[in-house]
Scaffold this active site. Structure first.
Site, PDB file in Angstrom:
ATOM      1  N   ASP A  67      -4.715   2.977  -8.169  1.00 39.40           N
ATOM      2  CA  ASP A  67      -5.485   2.559  -6.998  1.00 39.40           C
ATOM      3  C   ASP A  67      -6.296   3.695  -6.396  1.00 39.40           C
ATOM      4  OD1 ASP A  67      -3.213   3.909  -6.153  1.00 39.40           O
ATOM      5  OD2 ASP A  67      -2.313   2.201  -5.160  1.00 39.40           O
ATOM      6  N   ASN A 136       7.339  -1.869   2.377  1.00 36.92           N
ATOM      7  CA  ASN A 136       7.231  -3.337   2.471  1.00 36.92           C
ATOM      8  C   ASN A 136       7.289  -3.986   1.086  1.00 36.92           C
ATOM      9  OD1 ASN A 136       4.775  -2.732   1.381  1.00 36.92           O
ATOM     10  ND2 ASN A 136       3.545  -3.466   3.092  1.00 36.92           N
ATOM     11  N   HIS A 138       5.474  -3.086  -1.568  1.00 40.26           N
ATOM     12  CA  HIS A 138       4.236  -3.105  -2.356  1.00 40.26           C
ATOM     13  C   HIS A 138       4.332  -2.194  -3.580  1.00 40.26           C
ATOM     14  CE1 HIS A 138       2.312   0.290   0.279  1.00 40.26           C
ATOM     15  NE2 HIS A 138       2.690   0.815  -0.862  1.00 40.26           N
ATOM     16  N   GLU A 143      -0.126  -5.756  -1.594  1.00 37.30           N
ATOM     17  CA  GLU A 143       0.645  -5.932  -0.371  1.00 37.30           C
ATOM     18  C   GLU A 143       1.330  -7.299  -0.371  1.00 37.30           C
ATOM     19  OE1 GLU A 143       1.069  -3.495   1.485  1.00 37.30           O
ATOM     20  OE2 GLU A 143      -0.743  -2.459   2.111  1.00 37.30           O
TER      21      GLU A 143
END
Ligand code: F6R
Length: 246
Positions: A67, A136, A138, A143
């Protein structure tokens, strides 16, 4: 799935580096999928050391990063291209032209995502994909959401991720709000997955990823369906998972 619970961050880094080194030694022209973030820094330092000692060579390796922040130039000191240069590429014998990171400056992000997906596909996808894990759940910048995104795409970062990454910027307002990321489908096409996790603040995410339901609300939970996953963590990151498995 293989799980290595190591005593601390250094041991975790050495173990993760040894998994990557084994991949490179067994297939010198392999494709490595790479990650940024705090967790893999020690792994990269170990790989650099082995490379400097002459025990490991990246001369034939191609790399594809997960990313990049949208809007940051490769020279920006918080861009993921800059991270990879300073934490790995500048210190090993990988050929610059064999390294791939999405462009954060593309005028048309959709075109850049399609181009990047083609690059990864053209290389035959990753032989080994290194992943960190967000608090979280990810992976890459996929996400929590309603469905697993398949290919490389532009994503709006969640408040939780912006807050977690604010430590690298002057303030949370300076954290880019979007990123280009490989999709879950791109990641799952890697032949092997190596996921690293360190610290007590990852314990819940690790547990949810590997013991909870498979749901796009916890993107890493999809890894339960991958046939070749190695999880390497320190004691505190794996504490809840190991309690459950005991
Ligand atoms: C980085 C990436 C992210 C991180 C994750 C964990 O390329 O894709 O998914 O792996 O946010 O980051 P750290 O290791 O900083 O806790």
């Amino acid at each position: 799935m293989r799980i290595y619970q190591e005593k601390d961050y250094n041991a975790m880094s050495r173990r993760a580096a040894s998994v990557i080194a084994a991949q490179v030694v067994s297939k010198p022209d392999c494709v490595l999928g790479l990650a940024t973030g705090s967790t893999p820094v020690g792994t990269y330092q170990q790989l650099i050391q082995w490379c400097k000692q002459g025990d490991l060579s990246f001369a034939q390796v191609h790399s594809v990063n997960l990313d990049e922040y949208y809007g940051l130039s490769p020279e920006h000191d918080q861009s993921y291209r800059y991270f990879m240069q300073t934490n790995l590429f500048d210190h090993v014998d990988i050929k610059p032209e064999n390294t791939n990171v999405p462009s954060g400056l593309a005028a048309e992000p959709a075109e850049e995502c399609a181009r990047y997906e083609d690059v990864v596909k053209g290389l035959g996808y990753a032989d080994l994909q290194l992943l960190g894990l967000g608090r979280n759940g990810h992976i890459g910048f996929n996400e929590p959401c309603d469905e697993f995104p398949l290919a490389t795409h532009l994503v709006d970062l969640t408040e939780s991720t912006i807050e977690a990454n604010a430590r690298f910027f002057a303030s949370a307002d300076d954290v880019p709000k979007q990123a280009l990321t490989m999709g879950i489908g791109t990641i799952m096409k890697a032949r092997k997955i190596l996921i690293v996790a360190s610290g007590a603040d990852k314990a819940d995410a690790v547990w949810k990823a590997f013991c909870g339901p498979i749901t796009p609300e916890v993107p890493a939970s999809i890894l339960q369906l991958h046939p070749d996953v190695t999880l390497v963590g320190d004691g505190s990151a794996l504490a809840r998972l190991m309690e459950d498995k005991a």
